[in-house]
Design a protein around this motif. Structure first.
Motif, PDB file in Angstrom:
ATOM      1  N   LEU A  49       0.824  -1.207   0.000  1.00 62.67           N
ATOM      2  CA  LEU A  49       0.000   0.000   0.000  1.00 62.67           C
ATOM      3  C   LEU A  49       0.857   1.256   0.000  1.00 62.67           C
ATOM      4  O   LEU A  49       0.550   2.229  -0.699  1.00 62.67           O
ATOM      5  CB  LEU A  49      -0.949  -0.003   1.204  1.00 62.67           C
ATOM      6  N   ARG A  55      -1.480   5.566  -1.930  1.00 66.40           N
ATOM      7  CA  ARG A  55      -1.392   4.579  -0.838  1.00 66.40           C
ATOM      8  C   ARG A  55      -2.665   3.734  -0.744  1.00 66.40           C
ATOM      9  O   ARG A  55      -3.177   3.451   0.326  1.00 66.40           O
ATOM     10  CB  ARG A  55      -1.096   5.261   0.500  1.00 66.40           C
ATOM     11  N   ARG A  56      -3.130   3.301  -1.911  1.00 66.22           N
ATOM     12  CA  ARG A  56      -4.353   2.500  -1.993  1.00 66.22           C
ATOM     13  C   ARG A  56      -4.214   1.482  -3.111  1.00 66.22           C
ATOM     14  O   ARG A  56      -3.520   1.724  -4.091  1.00 66.22           O
ATOM     15  CB  ARG A  56      -5.572   3.377  -2.234  1.00 66.22           C
ATOM     16  N   ARG A  58      -6.764  -1.732  -5.098  1.00 71.97           N
ATOM     17  CA  ARG A  58      -7.978  -2.555  -5.130  1.00 71.97           C
ATOM     18  C   ARG A  58      -7.675  -3.835  -4.366  1.00 71.97           C
ATOM     19  O   ARG A  58      -6.570  -4.374  -4.453  1.00 71.97           O
ATOM     20  CB  ARG A  58      -8.364  -2.880  -6.566  1.00 71.97           C
ATOM     21  N   VAL A  86      -5.159   0.328   8.300  1.00 78.33           N
ATOM     22  CA  VAL A  86      -5.765   0.452   6.974  1.00 78.33           C
ATOM     23  C   VAL A  86      -7.251   0.705   7.130  1.00 78.33           C
ATOM     24  O   VAL A  86      -7.830   0.510   8.206  1.00 78.33           O
ATOM     25  CB  VAL A  86      -5.548  -0.817   6.098  1.00 78.33           C
ATOM     26  N   ARG A  88     -11.009   0.548   4.455  1.00 80.68           N
ATOM     27  CA  ARG A  88     -11.562   0.162   3.149  1.00 80.68           C
ATOM     28  C   ARG A  88     -12.391   1.315   2.604  1.00 80.68           C
ATOM     29  O   ARG A  88     -13.062   2.006   3.360  1.00 80.68           O
ATOM     30  CB  ARG A  88     -12.477  -1.059   3.287  1.00 80.68           C
ATOM     31  N   GLU A  89     -12.330   1.455   1.298  1.00 84.42           N
ATOM     32  CA  GLU A  89     -13.155   2.447   0.610  1.00 84.42           C
ATOM     33  C   GLU A  89     -13.761   1.799  -0.620  1.00 84.42           C
ATOM     34  O   GLU A  89     -13.097   1.005  -1.287  1.00 84.42           O
ATOM     35  CB  GLU A  89     -12.326   3.662   0.184  1.00 84.42           C
ATOM     36  N   CYS A  91     -14.999   1.516  -4.437  1.00 84.01           N
ATOM     37  CA  CYS A  91     -14.523   2.030  -5.724  1.00 84.01           C
ATOM     38  C   CYS A  91     -15.636   2.841  -6.356  1.00 84.01           C
ATOM     39  O   CYS A  91     -16.771   2.355  -6.458  1.00 84.01           O
ATOM     40  CB  CYS A  91     -14.143   0.884  -6.662  1.00 84.01           C
ATOM     41  N   TYR A  99     -11.299  -0.707  -2.229  1.00 85.26           N
ATOM     42  CA  TYR A  99      -9.890  -0.367  -2.050  1.00 85.26           C
ATOM     43  C   TYR A  99      -9.481  -0.629  -0.603  1.00 85.26           C
ATOM     44  O   TYR A  99     -10.257  -0.383   0.319  1.00 85.26           O
ATOM     45  CB  TYR A  99      -9.640   1.118  -2.326  1.00 85.26           C
ATOM     46  N   ALA A 100      -8.250  -1.088  -0.442  1.00 87.75           N
ATOM     47  CA  ALA A 100      -7.587  -1.054   0.859  1.00 87.75           C
ATOM     48  C   ALA A 100      -6.746   0.212   0.835  1.00 87.75           C
ATOM     49  O   ALA A 100      -6.017   0.466  -0.132  1.00 87.75           O
ATOM     50  CB  ALA A 100      -6.707  -2.276   1.058  1.00 87.75           C
ATOM     51  N   VAL A 101      -6.853   1.013   1.892  1.00 85.77           N
ATOM     52  CA  VAL A 101      -6.181   2.306   1.938  1.00 85.77           C
ATOM     53  C   VAL A 101      -5.340   2.382   3.206  1.00 85.77           C
ATOM     54  O   VAL A 101      -5.827   2.068   4.303  1.00 85.77           O
ATOM     55  CB  VAL A 101      -7.207   3.463   1.919  1.00 85.77           C
ATOM     56  N   THR A 103      -3.830   4.081   6.246  1.00 80.29           N
ATOM     57  CA  THR A 103      -4.159   5.232   7.087  1.00 80.29           C
ATOM     58  C   THR A 103      -2.872   5.973   7.445  1.00 80.29           C
ATOM     59  O   THR A 103      -1.761   5.477   7.223  1.00 80.29           O
ATOM     60  CB  THR A 103      -4.854   4.786   8.389  1.00 80.29           C
TER      61      THR A 103
END
Length: 152
Positions: A49, A55-56, A58, A86, A88-89, A91, A99-101, A103
């Motif tokens: 990441l 820094r994200r 899929r 991390v 999640r957001e 798409c 997405y894994a983002v 933090t």
């Protein structure tokens, strides 16, 4: 059915040495990361990441990059979310995608732990070999990695 091609003594030694190296090295590096409340899997995700745009990644791409099933990665990300590393957001382009983002806390953790992890990789692997040996390992393993990637 043809008879199996048994390993020669030299092939058997090489194979068993590879297995022992992999198991012992991964165990050592994982134990060292536990001192920072991370597993080797956590660290691998943080690094992937941290090196990705924004820094994200899929989740499906992260699963491929870390060679994990999507289900296993989802559980891993849940544990990392609970630690604040991390999030999640969804798409925007694909409602099914996530997405894994990383933090801010995940980024700070990566920055704090990376020097110790690299030190361990260097101490237990890189500094034990000559430049020529490192080049030979890369040359020997690269075609195997490519072969196995094609089979995934």
């Amino acid at each position: 059915m043809s008879a199996p091609r048994w390993l020669s003594p030299a092939e058997q030694r090489a194979w068993r040495t590879h297995l022992a190296l992999h198991k012992l090295l991964m165990h050592r590096l994982d134990r060292e990361l536990q001192e920072h409340s991370l597993s080797l899997n956590d660290y691998e995700i943080l690094v992937n990441l941290s090196e990705s745009p924004g820094r994200r990644m899929r989740m499906s791409d992260l699963a491929d990059a870390t060679i994990q099933s999507r289900s296993r990665l989802s559980h891993q990300i849940s544990r990392m979310e609970a630690k604040g590393l991390v999030t999640r957001e969804d798409c925007r382009d694909d409602r099914r995608g996530t997405y894994a983002v990383l933090t801010d806390e995940g980024w700070e953790t990566t920055q704090r732990v990376a020097p110790a992890h690299v030190g361990g990789v260097r101490e237990h692997f890189v500094d034990r070999l000559t430049d020529e040996q490192l080049e030979a390992i890369e040359a020997a393993y690269a075609p195997i990695v490519e072969h196995l990637k094609k089979l995934r």
